[in-house]
Design a protein around this motif. Sequence first.
Motif, PDB file in Angstrom:
ATOM      1  N   ARG A 103     -11.785   2.280  -5.118  1.00 55.20           N
ATOM      2  CA  ARG A 103     -10.454   2.914  -5.052  1.00 55.20           C
ATOM      3  C   ARG A 103      -9.375   1.944  -4.584  1.00 55.20           C
ATOM      4  O   ARG A 103      -8.224   2.331  -4.461  1.00 55.20           O
ATOM      5  CB  ARG A 103     -10.493   4.111  -4.108  1.00 55.20           C
ATOM      6  CG  ARG A 103     -11.437   5.216  -4.542  1.00 55.20           C
ATOM      7  CD  ARG A 103     -11.136   6.525  -3.827  1.00 55.20           C
ATOM      8  NE  ARG A 103     -11.097   6.391  -2.391  1.00 55.20           N
ATOM      9  CZ  ARG A 103     -12.156   6.538  -1.592  1.00 55.20           C
ATOM     10  NH1 ARG A 103     -13.342   6.800  -2.119  1.00 55.20           N
ATOM     11  NH2 ARG A 103     -12.039   6.418  -0.283  1.00 55.20           N
ATOM     12  N   GLY A 104      -9.740   0.686  -4.299  1.00 57.26           N
ATOM     13  CA  GLY A 104      -8.752  -0.316  -3.909  1.00 57.26           C
ATOM     14  C   GLY A 104      -8.740  -0.665  -2.440  1.00 57.26           C
ATOM     15  O   GLY A 104      -7.869  -1.422  -2.003  1.00 57.26           O
ATOM     16  N   VAL A 126      -4.805   1.025   0.816  1.00 54.92           N
ATOM     17  CA  VAL A 126      -5.128   0.622  -0.550  1.00 54.92           C
ATOM     18  C   VAL A 126      -4.331  -0.636  -0.899  1.00 54.92           C
ATOM     19  O   VAL A 126      -3.124  -0.705  -0.652  1.00 54.92           O
ATOM     20  CB  VAL A 126      -4.801   1.759  -1.539  1.00 54.92           C
ATOM     21  CG1 VAL A 126      -5.026   1.299  -2.969  1.00 54.92           C
ATOM     22  CG2 VAL A 126      -5.636   2.985  -1.231  1.00 54.92           C
ATOM     23  N   ASN A 127      -5.025  -1.627  -1.438  1.00 52.40           N
ATOM     24  CA  ASN A 127      -4.369  -2.865  -1.857  1.00 52.40           C
ATOM     25  C   ASN A 127      -3.778  -2.650  -3.254  1.00 52.40           C
ATOM     26  O   ASN A 127      -4.416  -2.923  -4.274  1.00 52.40           O
ATOM     27  CB  ASN A 127      -5.372  -4.018  -1.870  1.00 52.40           C
ATOM     28  CG  ASN A 127      -6.003  -4.229  -0.509  1.00 52.40           C
ATOM     29  OD1 ASN A 127      -5.313  -4.281   0.500  1.00 52.40           O
ATOM     30  ND2 ASN A 127      -7.317  -4.334  -0.476  1.00 52.40           N
ATOM     31  N   HIS A 128      -2.562  -2.125  -3.275  1.00 50.15           N
ATOM     32  CA  HIS A 128      -1.925  -1.696  -4.522  1.00 50.15           C
ATOM     33  C   HIS A 128      -0.670  -2.509  -4.745  1.00 50.15           C
ATOM     34  O   HIS A 128       0.197  -2.596  -3.860  1.00 50.15           O
ATOM     35  CB  HIS A 128      -1.592  -0.203  -4.447  1.00 50.15           C
ATOM     36  CG  HIS A 128      -0.915   0.325  -5.662  1.00 50.15           C
ATOM     37  ND1 HIS A 128       0.012   1.333  -5.621  1.00 50.15           N
ATOM     38  CD2 HIS A 128      -1.024  -0.015  -6.965  1.00 50.15           C
ATOM     39  CE1 HIS A 128       0.451   1.584  -6.831  1.00 50.15           C
ATOM     40  NE2 HIS A 128      -0.171   0.780  -7.672  1.00 50.15           N
ATOM     41  N   ALA A 166       0.850  -1.189   0.000  1.00 49.87           N
ATOM     42  CA  ALA A 166       0.000   0.000   0.000  1.00 49.87           C
ATOM     43  C   ALA A 166       0.871   1.219   0.000  1.00 49.87           C
ATOM     44  O   ALA A 166       1.954   1.280   0.546  1.00 49.87           O
ATOM     45  CB  ALA A 166      -0.927  -0.007   1.203  1.00 49.87           C
ATOM     46  N   GLU A 215     -10.865  -6.318  -9.231  1.00 51.19           N
ATOM     47  CA  GLU A 215      -9.443  -6.190  -9.569  1.00 51.19           C
ATOM     48  C   GLU A 215      -9.334  -5.252 -10.764  1.00 51.19           C
ATOM     49  O   GLU A 215      -9.944  -5.490 -11.809  1.00 51.19           O
ATOM     50  CB  GLU A 215      -8.865  -7.564  -9.905  1.00 51.19           C
ATOM     51  CG  GLU A 215      -7.400  -7.558 -10.252  1.00 51.19           C
ATOM     52  CD  GLU A 215      -6.883  -8.947 -10.555  1.00 51.19           C
ATOM     53  OE1 GLU A 215      -6.137  -9.089 -11.532  1.00 51.19           O
ATOM     54  OE2 GLU A 215      -7.261  -9.887  -9.823  1.00 51.19           O
ATOM     55  N   ASP A 252      -1.831   6.342   1.902  1.00 51.10           N
ATOM     56  CA  ASP A 252      -3.177   5.786   1.932  1.00 51.10           C
ATOM     57  C   ASP A 252      -3.472   5.059   3.238  1.00 51.10           C
ATOM     58  O   ASP A 252      -4.626   4.801   3.541  1.00 51.10           O
ATOM     59  CB  ASP A 252      -3.364   4.815   0.757  1.00 51.10           C
ATOM     60  CG  ASP A 252      -3.372   5.565  -0.572  1.00 51.10           C
ATOM     61  OD1 ASP A 252      -3.768   6.727  -0.554  1.00 51.10           O
ATOM     62  OD2 ASP A 252      -2.964   4.983  -1.591  1.00 51.10           O
ATOM     63  N   LYS A 307      -4.806  -2.788  -8.582  1.00 53.40           N
ATOM     64  CA  LYS A 307      -5.474  -2.570  -7.308  1.00 53.40           C
ATOM     65  C   LYS A 307      -6.574  -3.613  -7.150  1.00 53.40           C
ATOM     66  O   LYS A 307      -7.286  -3.916  -8.105  1.00 53.40           O
ATOM     67  CB  LYS A 307      -6.090  -1.168  -7.226  1.00 53.40           C
ATOM     68  CG  LYS A 307      -5.083  -0.035  -7.197  1.00 53.40           C
ATOM     69  CD  LYS A 307      -5.790   1.302  -7.105  1.00 53.40           C
ATOM     70  CE  LYS A 307      -4.789   2.459  -7.109  1.00 53.40           C
ATOM     71  NZ  LYS A 307      -5.485   3.763  -7.040  1.00 53.40           N
ATOM     72  N   SER A 316      -0.114  -0.831 -13.079  1.00 54.26           N
ATOM     73  CA  SER A 316      -0.356  -1.073 -11.657  1.00 54.26           C
ATOM     74  C   SER A 316      -1.681  -1.811 -11.475  1.00 54.26           C
ATOM     75  O   SER A 316      -2.580  -1.727 -12.315  1.00 54.26           O
ATOM     76  CB  SER A 316      -0.379   0.239 -10.880  1.00 54.26           C
ATOM     77  OG  SER A 316      -1.441   1.058 -11.333  1.00 54.26           O
TER      78      SER A 316
END
Length: 703
Positions: A82-83, A340-342, A3, A221, A7, A231, A229
């Motif tokens: 937004r993730g 955020v799962n980024h 993340a 996803e 965030d 998310k 990228s």
Amino acid sequence: MEAAGQDQHEESIKVCCRFRPQSNLEKEQSGKICVSISGDGSTVHMPSSDNTFVYDKVFDVEATQREVYDYAAKPIINAVLRGFNGTVFAYGQTASGKTFTMEGPDIEDQTWMGVIPRMVWSIFDGIYHADDYIEFLVKVSIVEIYNERIRDLLNPKKDNLKIHEDKARGVFIGEVTETYVGCEQEIFDIMKAGQYNRSVAVTNLNEHSSRSHLVFMLTIEQKNLHDRSVKVGKLHLVDLAGSEKVAKTGASGERLDEAKNINRSLSSLGNVINALTDRKSTHVPYRDSKLSRVLQESLGGNAKTSLIITCSPSNWNEQETLSTLRFGQRAKMIKNVVKVNHERSVEELKLMLERREQALTELRARNATLEQLLRSNGIAVPEEAYSAATTVSASASTNGVALDAARAELMEEIQDMREKLKTSSEQLGDANRERDELLSSLRMAEDEKQHLAMEVMDVKIERERIEYERNEQAGEFEKLQHEKASLVQELEELHKSHQNLLQSSAASPNTPASKGTPLCSRCRAASAEDKDPDRPLKRKVSQLDKNLEQLTVMYHKLVAQNSGLKVEVSESDKKIQRKDQRIQQLERNLREAKQKYEKLLSQCANLTAMMDVRGRKTCNFCGGGGASTQSVRRAATIVRPLRGGVISARLDGNATTTDGQFDTLPVASGAAEIASTPLSSPLSIRGSKPRDGSKARFDPPTR
């Protein structure tokens, strides 16, 4: 997953309270409104107990479904796009309006649809208005927790799913059916199938009472085609079964067992919330029930959570309403750390490197231009700066090829280390799952051992009771035998005395009656008695014979009972022997399980040490950055979207896009394909902001 630092932050659970109108049953019980709501809609006051509760929002009986959704659930849905991870769940007593709030009486009615159907429209509306370089994958699964067993509502044959946990995916349900969807109607069809398979029943308070906890899981996803990228946002929508009072619901039999399991799981959920809000608590009992385990990320973890507590305003349910309000007040104190799962892909990292090299080249060119401008104006360039710049430029020009080769070699080594680390992580995950299974079997063996020990104790107590009764009956039997012997002896003595009397009467001299002399009536009676002097003895003998027969019958009964008791004692001895053998076998199994568990612990320790060593080596190769260690969680499964289209197939080979280019999309977790069973091929949905004001459309899926 990693993340962005900006965030990640801490936030409290949003708690909303909703009151329903009084039911017909409450009106029949002369129920009255026992709560009052403040003017700003954030406070609930109960005058009878003088308690006041403050929440983020309080909805009265006139609140519409849209008002509840817009305030309590829609911000969570937008965060998932937004993730972020998000959870919305409803809590309250039975027949308080939880299912009405979460699903609604009709999922296709625009006015009465609940949170889950409205979420579908919000999700796809966000996809329609996304940028055209964002691709989406949407998958759905629905399960229920019924009698502490997790059932897959999209595949009812899977009725006892297990819960797993790893660092990449967090807490997840293994082997659950995941269906990829491409439009709203597909999700509605899935929801109808789930509702058809859900467990409901009729009680005194509710004609459609939920007998299980429903969990609707949706994963989004999204991939940015510019910087590659990825998310991943996970959404959990939970419709809890209501707490019940058996006296009011009238549950019995199977309904009673369901009510016990429902109340037990809700009690475990309350214990988890108490532990999270108690600063002195050192342990959070997530594993006490399947419900609290599934909601682990939502309570104190990485998720934006919204809780909707549903209550009755009637004083007939005042105690249940007070308990629900206290539950919501405790839950509002929980803090979640959301992020955020980024995931940064290899393409994104390469693109960042190219941009930095391009910026460096531009700066060098600008520097050279400025130096030339200084010389043209007769200004001397500092020798140190010039020599340093010249040296750097020369070294960069002469060693550029060597640096590129070294960088390529280092990238290959880093990739190899990533693959090794990924393999080690998978082995560690398998070892952890096997350890969890062994621990569960160990706990089951311990429970079975205790149960068998209690059974053995009961059998021993029963055996002692039978032996005590047998000894008492044996003593009574001996006493009866003595009485019989004394009675037989007395009978023999009576027979002897009778014979003696007969002999004495036969040997006596002739009486006047024998000579024919006339006698009076008194003399005749005396003479009759003289002729039959043993009549009383005969009566006594007959009475003794009857007593003897009764004693004989009783004796035979006691003998039969004694033989039956001997058979029961022998059977009890055999049962005790079998129980002892079973206990010995369980003890052997327990010892073997402990040895295996210790062996697995040692293997886990070795794997952990190996991972630490490889992690340090990887950090040395990549310069100590954290992104390289996080990116190894990606799977080898590739999603190849079609350029200009909205559907992409999950293939093993290369897929060519419409313009002849190849495109790849790494999936966030390699365990997703192992732990889930998708019913359909994954659909990649391209976001598209409409230029002419019309909405984007979806093309039908192709195989």
